[in-house]
Design a protein around this motif. Structure first.
Motif: not given
Length: 126
Positions: A29-41
């Motif tokens: 539904k959502e991916i925030l951040g950059k490849p080495d730090t991600l917040t995934l929903t």
């Protein structure tokens, strides 16, 4: 973005042949951040967070965190021969010896809400 994961994405958590593929496959539904730090929903599938190009056999320290608040999730280290090693949930930093070749770290999840970070640093010879 797709609203529901494909069969391949759903199977990634338990099927290393999907995980070792060069390409990522995921629905979220959502991916925030950059490849080495991600917040995934509501993440299902696998996503590459780090690629290491090792020129000579050496030791590396992987520092990571994975805060999974919903679903299942894991970080895996993929070796040049496509063997998959699950990184321990606890135990960061993780020291490992890497032979020459390309390594990847991927996050793999099923209906996961998570915040994941990864960093790699060449270990100093002591």
């Amino acid at each position: 973005m797709k609203t529901s994961p494909s069969k391949r994405q759903k199977n990634a958590y338990n099927d290393d042949t999907i995980v070792v593929a060069e390409s990522d496959t995921y629905c979220s539904k959502e991916i925030l951040g950059k490849p080495d730090t991600l917040t995934l929903t509501d993440f299902t599938g696998c996503i590459t967070m780090l690629t290491l190009y090792i020129q000579e056999d050496t030791s590396y320290t992987l520092t990571y965190s994975q805060d999974v608040t919903k679903g299942k999730g894991k970080l895996v280290l993929i070796a040049p021969d496509d063997t998959v090693q699950i990184l321990p949930k606890a135990g960061s930093p993780y020291d490992t010896f890497l032979s020459k070749g390309t390594y990847r770290v991927k996050f793999v999840g099923t209906h996961t809400n998570a915040t994941v970070t990864i960093a790699a640093e060449r270990s100093e010879n002591k």
